[in-house]
Design a protein around this motif. Structure first.
Motif, PDB file in Angstrom:
ATOM      1  N   THR A 146     -88.894  43.347 -21.689  1.00  0.00           N
ATOM      2  CA  THR A 146     -89.069  43.937 -20.372  1.00  0.00           C
ATOM      3  C   THR A 146     -88.306  45.247 -20.316  1.00  0.00           C
ATOM      4  OG1 THR A 146     -89.024  43.459 -17.997  1.00  0.00           O
ATOM      5  CG2 THR A 146     -87.080  42.826 -19.269  1.00  0.00           C
ATOM      6  N   GLU A 147     -88.638  46.046 -19.322  1.00  0.00           N
ATOM      7  CA  GLU A 147     -87.962  47.334 -19.136  1.00  0.00           C
ATOM      8  C   GLU A 147     -88.011  47.694 -17.657  1.00  0.00           C
ATOM      9  OE1 GLU A 147     -90.302  50.276 -21.371  1.00  0.00           O
ATOM     10  OE2 GLU A 147     -91.974  48.873 -21.167  1.00  0.00           O
ATOM     11  N   GLY A 148     -87.102  48.564 -17.251  1.00  0.00           N
ATOM     12  CA  GLY A 148     -87.009  48.928 -15.848  1.00  0.00           C
ATOM     13  C   GLY A 148     -85.971  48.083 -15.133  1.00  0.00           C
ATOM     14  N   VAL A 149     -85.258  48.687 -14.202  1.00  0.00           N
ATOM     15  CA  VAL A 149     -84.119  48.027 -13.559  1.00  0.00           C
ATOM     16  C   VAL A 149     -84.484  46.745 -12.817  1.00  0.00           C
ATOM     17  CG1 VAL A 149     -82.329  48.315 -11.791  1.00  0.00           C
ATOM     18  CG2 VAL A 149     -82.733  50.126 -13.465  1.00  0.00           C
ATOM     19  N   PRO A 150     -85.527  46.693 -11.985  1.00  0.00           N
ATOM     20  CA  PRO A 150     -85.786  45.460 -11.221  1.00  0.00           C
ATOM     21  C   PRO A 150     -85.978  44.224 -12.095  1.00  0.00           C
ATOM     22  CG  PRO A 150     -87.000  47.287 -10.263  1.00  0.00           C
ATOM     23  CD  PRO A 150     -86.430  47.794 -11.557  1.00  0.00           C
ATOM     24  N   THR A 151     -86.798  44.324 -13.155  1.00  0.00           N
ATOM     25  CA  THR A 151     -87.017  43.147 -13.995  1.00  0.00           C
ATOM     26  C   THR A 151     -85.812  42.851 -14.878  1.00  0.00           C
ATOM     27  OG1 THR A 151     -88.150  44.513 -15.646  1.00  0.00           O
ATOM     28  CG2 THR A 151     -89.517  43.397 -14.004  1.00  0.00           C
ATOM     29  N   LEU A 152     -85.065  43.874 -15.260  1.00  0.00           N
ATOM     30  CA  LEU A 152     -83.848  43.637 -16.040  1.00  0.00           C
ATOM     31  C   LEU A 152     -82.791  42.916 -15.211  1.00  0.00           C
ATOM     32  CD1 LEU A 152     -83.584  46.985 -17.990  1.00  0.00           C
ATOM     33  CD2 LEU A 152     -83.875  44.720 -19.000  1.00  0.00           C
ATOM     34  N   VAL A 153     -82.672  43.273 -13.944  1.00  0.00           N
ATOM     35  CA  VAL A 153     -81.730  42.590 -13.059  1.00  0.00           C
ATOM     36  C   VAL A 153     -82.102  41.116 -12.935  1.00  0.00           C
ATOM     37  CG1 VAL A 153     -81.048  42.386 -10.634  1.00  0.00           C
ATOM     38  CG2 VAL A 153     -80.963  44.611 -11.771  1.00  0.00           C
ATOM     39  N   GLU A 154     -83.377  40.836 -12.770  1.00  0.00           N
ATOM     40  CA  GLU A 154     -83.822  39.449 -12.700  1.00  0.00           C
ATOM     41  C   GLU A 154     -83.508  38.705 -13.992  1.00  0.00           C
ATOM     42  OE1 GLU A 154     -88.002  36.905 -12.270  1.00  0.00           O
ATOM     43  OE2 GLU A 154     -87.990  39.071 -11.875  1.00  0.00           O
ATOM     44  N   ALA A 155     -83.796  39.346 -15.131  1.00  0.00           N
ATOM     45  CA  ALA A 155     -83.529  38.714 -16.422  1.00  0.00           C
ATOM     46  C   ALA A 155     -82.041  38.483 -16.626  1.00  0.00           C
ATOM     47  CB  ALA A 155     -84.093  39.583 -17.544  1.00  0.00           C
ATOM     48  N   ALA A 156     -81.204  39.414 -16.185  1.00  0.00           N
ATOM     49  CA  ALA A 156     -79.756  39.247 -16.331  1.00  0.00           C
ATOM     50  C   ALA A 156     -79.249  38.076 -15.517  1.00  0.00           C
ATOM     51  CB  ALA A 156     -79.047  40.542 -15.903  1.00  0.00           C
ATOM     52  N   ARG A 157     -79.741  37.912 -14.299  1.00  0.00           N
ATOM     53  CA  ARG A 157     -79.311  36.776 -13.461  1.00  0.00           C
ATOM     54  C   ARG A 157     -79.653  35.452 -14.119  1.00  0.00           C
ATOM     55  NH1 ARG A 157     -81.385  39.771  -8.648  1.00  0.00           N
ATOM     56  NH2 ARG A 157     -83.295  38.562  -8.922  1.00  0.00           N
ATOM     57  N   GLU A 158     -80.745  35.419 -14.877  1.00  0.00           N
ATOM     58  CA  GLU A 158     -81.203  34.177 -15.511  1.00  0.00           C
ATOM     59  C   GLU A 158     -80.663  34.014 -16.932  1.00  0.00           C
ATOM     60  OE1 GLU A 158     -85.409  34.575 -15.321  1.00  0.00           O
ATOM     61  OE2 GLU A 158     -85.522  34.116 -13.171  1.00  0.00           O
TER      62      GLU A 158
END
Length: 267
Positions: A146-158
């Motif tokens: 994935t790339e881009g801040v919104p999806t990276l933030v989601e991935a980081a939380r998980e």
């Protein structure tokens, strides 16, 4: 690059003082010059809102750096009147000394300034090869990148990020996100209270927030620079300068850190 050595920076809340300085030469007046420089940098921190005790701690650490010899530079991190980490740099910071006071320690410059194995620069090509393949959806529409801040933030939380890819010239590195004291408390918008879990979330740079997640979840970090990529690799990726290879794909069954198979993993 594994950032486990940064974990002491995330064992306590901020705000944090972060200072990057070049190593000192050894002229006759080195002691006086270093003391003057340490005072000027601690004064800059105070001007940004740092408390007096933390400014004094930073001043003491900078004044005590080796004068006659030593590494190319140092990074110093302090909070609540105490220097928590002082790490040598393999490359000197460019330009003026970096001084910042913020909710998170300013760690984003570290991976490119600290020493690493000789193979680290050429690992970027391998990481991008994995990334280009993993961002293509499979037959079920799942992707392992994935790339881009919104999806990276989601991935980081998980805890989904296996390897964080950082392009130093990317515009999203300094994009504002919101953080709480816990590394999992991360959101794109201030209004996302269910993710922040803090009455007073703080603004932070996206790169520093995602690197905090990488350091605390054992994710790898790879700096992607054009000169290290194989010929024919598309430029401008990851989009915005931030991307990730994932521990398990979107739409796939969750795997705990360290259990990811070859698909989507980069080690």
């Amino acid at each position: 690059m594994n950032l486990a050595f940064l974990e002491p920076l995330y064992d306590r809340p901020g705000p944090w003082a972060s200072v990057y300085v070049a190593g000192r030469a050894a002229p006759e007046d080195a002691t006086a010059r270093q003391r003057t420089g340490a005072r000027a940098l601690s004064d800059r921190l105070h001007g940004q809102g740092a408390d007096a005790a933390t400014c004094r701690a930073v001043y003491g650490a900078l004044d005590a750096l080796p004068r006659a010899s030593g590494p190319a530079g140092y990074a110093v991190f302090a909070a609540d009147g105490e220097v928590v980490l002082r790490t040598p740099l393999a490359s000197a910071p460019s330009g003026e000394p970096g001084v910042s006071w913020g909710a998170l320690p300013r760690v984003a410059p570290l991976p490119r300034l600290t020493a690493g194995p000789p193979s680290a620069l050429r690992r970027a090509a391998e990481a991008m090869e994995h990334f280009l393949a993993a961002r293509v959806p499979d037959d079920e529409g799942r992707t392992n990148a994935t790339e881009g801040v919104p999806t990276l933030v989601e991935a980081a939380r998980e805890h989904r990020i296996d390897a964080l890819l950082v392009r130093p010239d990317g515009p999203d590195l300094h994009r504002e996100v919101w953080v709480g004291d816990d590394p999992d408390q991360l959101a794109v918008r201030h209004s996302e209270h269910r993710y922040l879990g803090a009455p007073e979330p703080a603004a932070s740079r996206a790169d520093d927030a995602l690197l905090r997640s990488a350091a605390t979840t054992g994710a790898d970090v790879v700096y992607v620079q054009a000169e290290h990529l194989a010929p024919g690799t598309p430029r401008g990726l990851p989009a915005g300068g931030l991307g990730a290879l994932l521990r398990w794909p979107y739409g796939g069954a969750k795997e705990e850190p360290g259990e990811a198979g070859e698909e989507g993993a980069f080690r």
